[in-house]
Design a protein around this motif. Sequence first.
Motif, mmCIF file in Angstrom:
data_model
loop_
_atom_site.group_PDB
_atom_site.id
_atom_site.type_symbol
_atom_site.label_atom_id
_atom_site.label_comp_id
_atom_site.label_asym_id
_atom_site.label_seq_id
_atom_site.Cartn_x
_atom_site.Cartn_y
_atom_site.Cartn_z
ATOM 1 N N LEU A 12 93.578 125.919 -8.636
ATOM 2 C CA LEU A 12 94.629 125.359 -7.927
ATOM 3 C C LEU A 12 95.089 123.963 -8.621
ATOM 4 O O LEU A 12 94.421 122.916 -8.757
ATOM 5 N N ASP B 188 94.624 120.223 -7.331
ATOM 6 C CA ASP B 188 93.687 119.656 -7.620
ATOM 7 C C ASP B 188 93.072 119.179 -8.994
ATOM 8 O O ASP B 188 92.863 120.246 -9.540
ATOM 9 N N TYR C 84 92.826 121.007 4.827
ATOM 10 C CA TYR C 84 92.014 121.635 3.930
ATOM 11 C C TYR C 84 91.321 123.096 4.810
ATOM 12 O O TYR C 84 91.372 123.093 6.056
ATOM 13 N N GLU D 64 90.347 127.530 7.956
ATOM 14 C CA GLU D 64 91.598 127.054 7.239
ATOM 15 C C GLU D 64 92.281 126.087 8.189
ATOM 16 O O GLU D 64 92.757 126.455 9.278
ATOM 17 N N LYS D 65 92.386 124.826 7.705
ATOM 18 C CA LYS D 65 93.130 123.740 8.441
ATOM 19 C C LYS D 65 93.115 123.715 9.861
ATOM 20 O O LYS D 65 93.889 124.067 10.564
ATOM 21 N N ILE E 113 87.166 122.612 1.591
ATOM 22 C CA ILE E 113 87.315 123.215 0.144
ATOM 23 C C ILE E 113 88.043 122.689 -0.854
ATOM 24 O O ILE E 113 89.321 122.212 -0.356
ATOM 25 N N GLY F 54 90.221 122.835 -4.727
ATOM 26 C CA GLY F 54 90.785 124.033 -5.351
ATOM 27 C C GLY F 54 90.356 124.597 -6.798
ATOM 28 O O GLY F 54 90.662 124.698 -7.576
ATOM 29 N N TYR G 45 87.504 127.737 -7.206
ATOM 30 C CA TYR G 45 86.802 128.879 -6.692
ATOM 31 C C TYR G 45 86.076 129.591 -8.011
ATOM 32 O O TYR G 45 86.840 129.956 -8.798
ATOM 33 N N GLN H 64 95.814 133.749 3.948
ATOM 34 C CA GLN H 64 95.140 132.568 3.857
ATOM 35 C C GLN H 64 93.837 133.313 2.885
ATOM 36 O O GLN H 64 93.222 134.060 3.297
ATOM 37 N N THR I 153 91.214 131.478 2.465
ATOM 38 C CA THR I 153 90.066 131.126 3.221
ATOM 39 C C THR I 153 89.312 132.319 4.050
ATOM 40 O O THR I 153 88.516 132.491 4.112
ATOM 41 N N ARG J 122 87.877 113.832 -7.809
ATOM 42 C CA ARG J 122 89.048 114.689 -7.518
ATOM 43 C C ARG J 122 90.295 113.882 -7.053
ATOM 44 O O ARG J 122 90.229 112.975 -6.483
HETATM 45 C C1 G1P Z 1 94.535 125.192 -0.251
HETATM 46 C C2 G1P Z 1 93.371 126.127 0.506
HETATM 47 C C3 G1P Z 1 92.585 125.141 1.280
HETATM 48 C C4 G1P Z 1 92.020 124.078 0.328
HETATM 49 C C5 G1P Z 1 93.047 123.558 -0.417
HETATM 50 C C6 G1P Z 1 92.327 122.460 -1.480
HETATM 51 O O1 G1P Z 1 95.598 124.592 0.711
HETATM 52 O O2 G1P Z 1 94.300 126.929 1.350
HETATM 53 O O3 G1P Z 1 91.746 125.839 2.044
HETATM 54 O O4 G1P Z 1 91.072 123.320 0.995
HETATM 55 O O5 G1P Z 1 93.999 124.351 -1.139
HETATM 56 O O6 G1P Z 1 93.474 121.762 -1.975
HETATM 57 P P1 G1P Z 1 97.004 123.995 0.301
HETATM 58 O O7 G1P Z 1 96.536 122.549 -0.271
HETATM 59 O O8 G1P Z 1 97.501 125.036 -0.728
HETATM 60 O O9 G1P Z 1 97.674 123.904 1.505
#
Ligand code: G1P
Length: 292
Positions: free
Chosen positions: A132, A135, A172, A194-195, A207, A209, A211, A233, A235, A256
């Motif tokens: 992601l 991050d 997260y 998730e969240k 978690i 970004g 994986y 999701q 997750t 990070r």
């Molecule tokens: C995503 C994931 C989440 C993770 C996060 C890390 O969430 O769904 O599990 O902890 O990235 O940055 P987002 O930030 O896209 O809402």
Amino acid sequence: MTKQKIRKAVFPAAGMGTRFLPATKSMPKEMLPLVDKPLIQYGVEEAIAAGCTEIIIVTGRGKNTIEDHFDRSPELEASLEARGKTALLEVARSVSSLAHITYTRQSEALGLGHAVLQTKQLVGNEPFAVILPDDLVDAKTPCLKQMVEAFEETGASILGSEIIEGPSISSYGVLKCSPSSWDARLLAIDDMVEKPKFEDAPSKNAIIGRYILTPRIFELIEKVTPGAGGELQLTDAIRALLKYEKVYGFTFEGKRHDAGDKLGFLKATVEFALKRDDLGPQFREWLKEFPL
Ligand code: G1P
């Protein structure tokens, strides 16, 4: 357990970037420059440093500048060449020869799981990485490289993880996990959510970004129903993967930055600029004089 090489890295980049409005109204957040390099390029370079040779970027409407960025730019190159600007010419050229990049589109913003699902055909039946680009991990050994090494030991899916203190844990995916007995960096995962609400979070292990996933994840994403925020999701699909395979959390070495957040982005900019040989010394002097 087959231990294949991680050759492919997926970059979800179709999000609307609402945390960065108005800058992201007509510009992809992945193209925001951190010092002088767009955010997504840091991630692509990390994937390459980890041994990936195929980059797959999931884009959407309004994201064309990402493709232009990683493409050749004959007009720019000709102009730099004509003016004898060889160092800049090298910078411009090297971006387009970083890696083999394929683009696919996510036509609706249905969630991170849905974005990753768009790469099912391109990834095929092999383990792969997901980065992601928000991050940003500053580390001596690139974060994904550390995780690839852990994958080579375990052959299992691995999720980058870090401790998040306080209520922001609810932004997260959160792991229910315990340290593995054989490698202090690996966390054995029992469950994840998730969240979660702060009071419901099963731990402080979020978690982040990064994986590495086995290809079974695709069939599990296809089965998930909308979860947190009404989105499909990733997750939730990884949680389903736990029923079939081991999944580990990974405590990486490095720092990070949440560069998708304004404050996080500013902090990352200052830290990265201070580390630069060409800018750092002058910037440091200026900061010392800055009236705080
Ligand atoms: C995503 C994931 C989440 C993770 C996060 C890390 O969430 O769904 O599990 O902890 O990235 O940055 P987002 O930030 O896209 O809402």
